[in-house]
Motif scaffolding. Structure first.
Motif, PDB file in Angstrom:
ATOM      1  N   GLN A 146       1.888   6.204 -12.013  1.00 22.63           N
ATOM      2  CA  GLN A 146       1.996   4.974 -11.203  1.00 22.63           C
ATOM      3  C   GLN A 146       2.417   3.764 -12.053  1.00 22.63           C
ATOM      4  OE1 GLN A 146      -1.947   4.995  -8.979  1.00 22.63           O
ATOM      5  NE2 GLN A 146      -1.982   6.901 -10.136  1.00 22.63           N
ATOM      6  N   PRO A 147       3.631   3.787 -12.587  1.00 23.68           N
ATOM      7  CA  PRO A 147       4.029   2.786 -13.566  1.00 23.68           C
ATOM      8  C   PRO A 147       4.605   1.493 -12.984  1.00 23.68           C
ATOM      9  CG  PRO A 147       5.778   4.382 -13.324  1.00 23.68           C
ATOM     10  CD  PRO A 147       4.668   4.824 -12.409  1.00 23.68           C
ATOM     11  N   TRP A 148       4.714   1.395 -11.664  1.00 24.37           N
ATOM     12  CA  TRP A 148       5.316   0.210 -11.068  1.00 24.37           C
ATOM     13  C   TRP A 148       4.355  -0.981 -11.100  1.00 24.37           C
ATOM     14  CZ3 TRP A 148       5.427   4.971  -8.315  1.00 24.37           C
ATOM     15  CH2 TRP A 148       4.236   5.269  -7.647  1.00 24.37           C
ATOM     16  N   ARG A 149       4.915  -2.155 -11.275  1.00 23.56           N
ATOM     17  CA  ARG A 149       4.156  -3.400 -11.226  1.00 23.56           C
ATOM     18  C   ARG A 149       4.981  -4.392 -10.408  1.00 23.56           C
ATOM     19  NH1 ARG A 149       1.435   0.057 -12.755  1.00 23.56           N
ATOM     20  NH2 ARG A 149       0.349   0.287 -14.755  1.00 23.56           N
ATOM     21  N   PHE A 156      10.035  -6.334  -8.940  1.00 26.23           N
ATOM     22  CA  PHE A 156       9.615  -4.987  -9.326  1.00 26.23           C
ATOM     23  C   PHE A 156       9.842  -4.766 -10.820  1.00 26.23           C
ATOM     24  CE2 PHE A 156       9.547  -4.622  -4.884  1.00 26.23           C
ATOM     25  CZ  PHE A 156       9.039  -3.390  -4.485  1.00 26.23           C
ATOM     26  N   TYR A 157       8.764  -4.374 -11.512  1.00 23.31           N
ATOM     27  CA  TYR A 157       8.808  -4.096 -12.943  1.00 23.31           C
ATOM     28  C   TYR A 157       8.319  -2.667 -13.201  1.00 23.31           C
ATOM     29  CZ  TYR A 157       9.111  -9.180 -13.695  1.00 23.31           C
ATOM     30  OH  TYR A 157       9.484 -10.512 -13.682  1.00 23.31           O
ATOM     31  N   LEU A 158       8.702  -2.157 -14.347  1.00 29.09           N
ATOM     32  CA  LEU A 158       8.255  -0.833 -14.769  1.00 29.09           C
ATOM     33  C   LEU A 158       7.480  -0.975 -16.068  1.00 29.09           C
ATOM     34  CD1 LEU A 158       8.359   2.212 -14.229  1.00 29.09           C
ATOM     35  CD2 LEU A 158      10.551   2.285 -15.391  1.00 29.09           C
ATOM     36  N   ILE A 176      12.703   7.090 -12.435  1.00 32.21           N
ATOM     37  CA  ILE A 176      12.817   7.609 -11.072  1.00 32.21           C
ATOM     38  C   ILE A 176      11.754   6.954 -10.188  1.00 32.21           C
ATOM     39  CG2 ILE A 176      12.629   9.675  -9.625  1.00 32.21           C
ATOM     40  CD1 ILE A 176      13.575  11.324 -12.026  1.00 32.21           C
ATOM     41  N   ASP A 177      10.555   6.794 -10.734  1.00 34.85           N
ATOM     42  CA  ASP A 177       9.424   6.266  -9.963  1.00 34.85           C
ATOM     43  C   ASP A 177       9.683   4.872  -9.407  1.00 34.85           C
ATOM     44  OD1 ASP A 177       8.136   8.605 -10.637  1.00 34.85           O
ATOM     45  OD2 ASP A 177       6.955   7.701 -12.260  1.00 34.85           O
ATOM     46  N   ILE A 178      10.391   4.040 -10.158  1.00 37.85           N
ATOM     47  CA  ILE A 178      10.634   2.679  -9.668  1.00 37.85           C
ATOM     48  C   ILE A 178      11.539   2.715  -8.444  1.00 37.85           C
ATOM     49  CG2 ILE A 178      12.671   2.063 -11.066  1.00 37.85           C
ATOM     50  CD1 ILE A 178       9.628  -0.202 -10.471  1.00 37.85           C
ATOM     51  N   GLY A 179      12.471   3.680  -8.406  1.00 40.05           N
ATOM     52  CA  GLY A 179      13.315   3.845  -7.224  1.00 40.05           C
ATOM     53  C   GLY A 179      12.515   4.296  -6.017  1.00 40.05           C
ATOM     54  N   ILE A 180      11.548   5.189  -6.235  1.00 42.94           N
ATOM     55  CA  ILE A 180      10.670   5.633  -5.148  1.00 42.94           C
ATOM     56  C   ILE A 180       9.873   4.457  -4.601  1.00 42.94           C
ATOM     57  CG2 ILE A 180       8.682   7.088  -4.584  1.00 42.94           C
ATOM     58  CD1 ILE A 180       9.671   9.083  -6.691  1.00 42.94           C
ATOM     59  N   ALA A 181       9.340   3.644  -5.497  1.00 48.24           N
ATOM     60  CA  ALA A 181       8.558   2.469  -5.079  1.00 48.24           C
ATOM     61  C   ALA A 181       9.409   1.519  -4.241  1.00 48.24           C
ATOM     62  CB  ALA A 181       8.008   1.752  -6.308  1.00 48.24           C
ATOM     63  N   GLU A 190       0.833  -1.203   0.000  1.00 50.92           N
ATOM     64  CA  GLU A 190       0.000   0.000   0.000  1.00 50.92           C
ATOM     65  C   GLU A 190       0.868   1.253   0.000  1.00 50.92           C
ATOM     66  OE1 GLU A 190      -3.482   2.388   0.075  1.00 50.92           O
ATOM     67  OE2 GLU A 190      -3.028   0.346  -0.600  1.00 50.92           O
ATOM     68  N   CYS A 191       2.019   1.188   0.680  1.00 49.05           N
ATOM     69  CA  CYS A 191       2.939   2.327   0.675  1.00 49.05           C
ATOM     70  C   CYS A 191       3.514   2.568  -0.717  1.00 49.05           C
ATOM     71  CB  CYS A 191       4.065   2.095   1.692  1.00 49.05           C
ATOM     72  SG  CYS A 191       3.552   2.361   3.412  1.00 49.05           S
ATOM     73  N   VAL A 192       3.662   1.517  -1.496  1.00 50.47           N
ATOM     74  CA  VAL A 192       4.061   1.679  -2.898  1.00 50.47           C
ATOM     75  C   VAL A 192       2.921   2.307  -3.690  1.00 50.47           C
ATOM     76  CG1 VAL A 192       4.661   0.467  -5.027  1.00 50.47           C
ATOM     77  CG2 VAL A 192       5.701  -0.227  -2.866  1.00 50.47           C
ATOM     78  N   ARG A 193       1.721   1.803  -3.494  1.00 53.49           N
ATOM     79  CA  ARG A 193       0.561   2.251  -4.280  1.00 53.49           C
ATOM     80  C   ARG A 193       0.310   3.748  -4.134  1.00 53.49           C
ATOM     81  NH1 ARG A 193      -5.053   2.987  -4.468  1.00 53.49           N
ATOM     82  NH2 ARG A 193      -5.133   3.237  -2.207  1.00 53.49           N
ATOM     83  N   ILE A 194       0.503   4.294  -2.936  1.00 50.94           N
ATOM     84  CA  ILE A 194       0.174   5.703  -2.701  1.00 50.94           C
ATOM     85  C   ILE A 194       1.360   6.637  -2.930  1.00 50.94           C
ATOM     86  CG2 ILE A 194      -1.637   5.095  -1.054  1.00 50.94           C
ATOM     87  CD1 ILE A 194       0.254   5.841   1.207  1.00 50.94           C
ATOM     88  N   GLY A 195       2.470   6.092  -3.409  1.00 56.89           N
ATOM     89  CA  GLY A 195       3.666   6.899  -3.606  1.00 56.89           C
ATOM     90  C   GLY A 195       3.540   7.887  -4.751  1.00 56.89           C
TER      91      GLY A 195
END
Length: 275
Positions: free
Chosen positions: A203-206, A216-218, A232-237, A191-196
């Motif tokens: 929200q491109p992370w999968r 973790f995929y992009l 950058i987003d995948i690093g945040i996730a 959930e912390c990933v989902r709301i990032g």
């Protein structure tokens, strides 16, 4: 980081700030946190600099523009990375922890990947030849009420909207969605990933859960002109997932061996293996 899960939930992007100085002790805490080069999980060195507009010379200060997207900020933090493969993901991973530290200190921030004068901020941080300036955030006390322009921008990028679990999280492969019950003790980290935060809130992370491993995929957004921001987003996730696991006492480590899972056009980045 203490109370990381709540900080992640409370964090929001702010673009308008009060005419109010940040206390010296908080500035010192930020300087301490960003001091020295940091190495991300993919191996790139990330260097961050706190830029106080009132402390730089007038000529440089005039060039520190944000094209009207930020108002009232006197302090910025810049993040540059050495020119290496996946360095943008390293910036996401490292810089997001600084963003969350700001939030824990009661300070507002906003990830900026393009809406700033790159030449001006590069000069302010004395960018090196082997570095790229990747991101900037304003830091300060956010206003209680958002200005109309800020509200319009949030509506445009759907800042308050997030994808459902079945679009982001999967079990064993990409044919079966992962529900919260099956996620078990990993519900909060996911959930912390989902709301990032993410570039234009795409929200491109999968993520695929496979026993005790999380792959973790992009999934790049087609025809999106700022796809570099999604790296950058995948690093945040990754950072959100790791911080939440740490708080819950779930031990794990990052690995980078691509699993034999059919992923189509999605790009594999990393695996978090838990105990």
């Amino acid at each position: 980081m203490k109370n990381a899960i709540q900080i992640i939930k409370d964090r929001a992007s702010w673009r308008t700030f009060k005419d109010m100085d940040i206390e010296p002790e908080k500035i010192n805490a930020l300087r301490s946190a960003i001091e020295g080069d940091k190495t991300g999980p993919f191996g790139a060195k990330v260097r961050m600099v706190l830029v106080d507009i009132e402390a730089v010379d007038a000529e440089k200060a005039m060039k520190l523009g944000t094209y009207g997207t930020i108002e009232g900020a006197k302090v910025f933090i810049t993040a540059a990375a050495e020119k290496k493969d996946k360095s943008l993901a390293d910036v996401g991973y490292i810089f997001e922890e600084v963003i969350l530290l700001c939030s824990s200190l009661g300070l507002g921030t906003c990830w900026m990947g393009v809406t700033y004068d790159k030449a001006g901020f590069s000069a302010a941080m004395n960018l090196k030849e082997n570095e790229d300036l990747i991101a900037v955030t304003p830091v300060g006390y956010a206003v209680e009420k958002r200005r109309l322009k800020d509200k319009a921008m949030r509506v445009f990028v759907k800042s308050d909207t997030r994808h459902h679990w079945n679009m982001m999280f999967f079990e064993d492969d990409f044919t079966k969605s992962l529900n919260k019950e099956a996620a078990g003790r990993f519900e909060q980290p996911l959930e912390c990933v989902r709301i990032g935060p993410s570039a234009s809130n795409q929200q491109p992370w999968r993520i695929i859960k496979a026993d005790n491993a999380f792959h973790f995929y992009l999934e790049y957004t087609p025809k999106y002109k700022f796809q570099f921001g999604q790296t950058i987003d995948i690093g945040i996730a990754m950072k959100h997932f790791e911080l939440a696991c740490n708080e819950l006492g779930i031990n794990g480590k990052w690995q980078f061996a691509r699993p034999a899972i059919e992923c189509g056009e999605k790009k594999y980045y990393s695996t978090y293996v838990t105990e």
